[in-house]
Design an enzyme around this catalytic site. Structure first.
Site, PDB file in Angstrom:
ATOM      1  N   PRO A  34     -20.870   8.291  45.406  1.00  0.00           N
ATOM      2  CA  PRO A  34     -20.886   8.068  43.949  1.00  0.00           C
ATOM      3  C   PRO A  34     -20.488   9.321  43.170  1.00  0.00           C
ATOM      4  CG  PRO A  34     -22.999   7.447  44.956  1.00  0.00           C
ATOM      5  CD  PRO A  34     -22.195   8.108  46.019  1.00  0.00           C
ATOM      6  N   ARG A  38      -3.438  -4.379  50.928  1.00  0.00           N
ATOM      7  CA  ARG A  38      -2.561  -5.343  50.269  1.00  0.00           C
ATOM      8  C   ARG A  38      -1.310  -4.705  49.693  1.00  0.00           C
ATOM      9  NH1 ARG A  38      -2.993  -5.498  44.875  1.00  0.00           N
ATOM     10  NH2 ARG A  38      -2.477  -7.675  44.551  1.00  0.00           N
ATOM     11  N   ASP A  68      -0.192  -7.022  38.725  1.00  0.00           N
ATOM     12  CA  ASP A  68      -1.647  -6.936  38.672  1.00  0.00           C
ATOM     13  C   ASP A  68      -2.101  -6.155  37.452  1.00  0.00           C
ATOM     14  OD1 ASP A  68      -1.913  -8.241  41.070  1.00  0.00           O
ATOM     15  OD2 ASP A  68      -1.932  -6.397  42.242  1.00  0.00           O
TER      16      ASP A  68
HETATM   17  C1  JB8 Z   1     -25.248   6.857  50.533  1.00  0.00           C
HETATM   18  O1  JB8 Z   1     -22.176   3.926  45.643  1.00  0.00           O
HETATM   19  B1  JB8 Z   1     -21.391   4.448  46.653  1.00  0.00           B
HETATM   20  C2  JB8 Z   1     -22.030   5.149  47.849  1.00  0.00           C
HETATM   21  C3  JB8 Z   1     -23.401   5.239  47.935  1.00  0.00           C
HETATM   22  C4  JB8 Z   1     -23.944   5.917  49.024  1.00  0.00           C
HETATM   23  C5  JB8 Z   1     -23.118   6.493  49.996  1.00  0.00           C
HETATM   24  C6  JB8 Z   1     -21.756   6.400  49.880  1.00  0.00           C
HETATM   25  C7  JB8 Z   1     -21.213   5.731  48.797  1.00  0.00           C
HETATM   26  C8  JB8 Z   1     -23.975   7.082  50.940  1.00  0.00           C
HETATM   27  N1  JB8 Z   1     -25.224   6.150  49.390  1.00  0.00           N
HETATM   28  O2  JB8 Z   1     -20.013   4.395  46.562  1.00  0.00           O
END
Ligand code: JB8
Length: 286
Positions: A113, A182, A197
């Site tokens: 995130p 894709r 798109d």
């Molecule tokens: C632990 O929300 B996400 C995401 C959340 C995560 C991990 C990787 C990605 C690893 N929580 O994109």
């Protein structure tokens, strides 16, 4: 294109056996290999996580296990979990060497995130690569030294698919693999499907798409907009653009605000002015 995916939940990737991506794999356009991270854990419990330095909640994925896994995948001869044989089917490495023309190294993608945003532009850039390696974290993420270490040898991208928090990188990887897959030559049935798109570069650039309709002309009392049945291509194109502008203003005000006036004609500007009266009334966000 070759895609390697490392995860403690290889079963998450069963959807890659079906539809567009499944067919691309059957044809050899895509070579997807899913690996069980725990195959590179050494202790009897196959431990992949530990407590965070500095304290705090949750667990962090251990660097040694990730280092061995990534090294093995790069070397190419690793135990490979294939979703086709059901979860946990192990096959000895190898595979089509043609998938990575001229050898080389993968680009390492780490979903998180806190990464940079995944966009259509980034999907296209990644679709142009011969080899991608996705490292799917769980818990509070992967020890940051893994990204630092491979950053000296590979291109490493920490990528976020949106401003919400998943339980791990697996679903984010599925999203990216579908968006990338894709775009590969010959993956979409209709070669033109990818170009108009909502976020594709070109035609309706910076606008989301308007509504679409098919037969019957009346369904449960709802009529298809008559202009679409008129056969007047100019009017159809204008109507579609109007609807795209309306939807962009309603659903994506930040995209509407960023529209380049040079790309708008008088008709567009008049419509936007009309719509701007209702622009984001206080408390009406969401
Ligand atoms: C632990 O929300 B996400 C995401 C959340 C995560 C991990 C990787 C990605 C690893 N929580 O994109």
């Amino acid at each position: 294109m070759r895609l390697d995916i490392v995860s403690i939940f290889p079963e998450y990737f069963a959807p890659l056996d079906v539809s567009l991506i499944g067919k691309a794999r059957e044809r050899g356009t895509l070579d997807v290999r899913v690996h069980q991270l725990r195959d590179w854990a050494h202790d009897v419990h196959k431990t992949v996580d530990d407590t965070p330095y500095g304290g705090g909640p949750g667990m962090v994925m251990k660097p040694e296990v990730w280092g061995e896994a990534i090294d093995a995948v790069i070397a190419g001869g690793s135990p490979t979990t294939v979703t086709e044989g059901g979860p946990s089917t192990t096959v000895t490495g190898g595979g089509s060497p043609a998938a990575v023309a001229g050898g080389g190294l993968p680009r390492l993608i780490v979903p998180t995130p806190s990464g940079r945003p995944f966009t259509q532009e980034l999907a296209q850039e990644l679709a142009d690569e011969p080899w991608l390696l996705f490292a799917c974290g769980r818990y509070e993420g992967i020890d940051s030294r893994v990204m630092a270490e491979y950053g000296t040898r590979l291109r490493v991208d920490e990528i976020s698919i949106g401003d919400y928090v998943l339980a791990g990188g697996e679903v984010a990887t599925l999203v990216m693999v579908e968006a990338i897959g894709r775009l590969l030559p010959g993956v979409l049935g209709n070669a033109h499907s990818a170009v108009d798109d909502s976020f594709a570069p070109g035609a309706m650039r910076n606008l989301v798409e308007g509504p679409v309709f098919t037969k019957p002309p009346v369904w449960r009392g709802h009529e298809v907009p008559p202009v679409l049945l008129s056969g007047h291509h100019g009017k159809v194109a204008r109507w579609r653009r109007d609807e795209a502008l309306r939807r962009t203003v309603a659903n994506r005000p930040e995209l509407a605000a960023a529209l380049d006036p040079e790309t708008l004609d008088k008709h567009d500007r008049r419509l936007l002015e009309e719509l701007s009266f209702r622009f984001q009334p206080e408390d009406m966000a969401n």
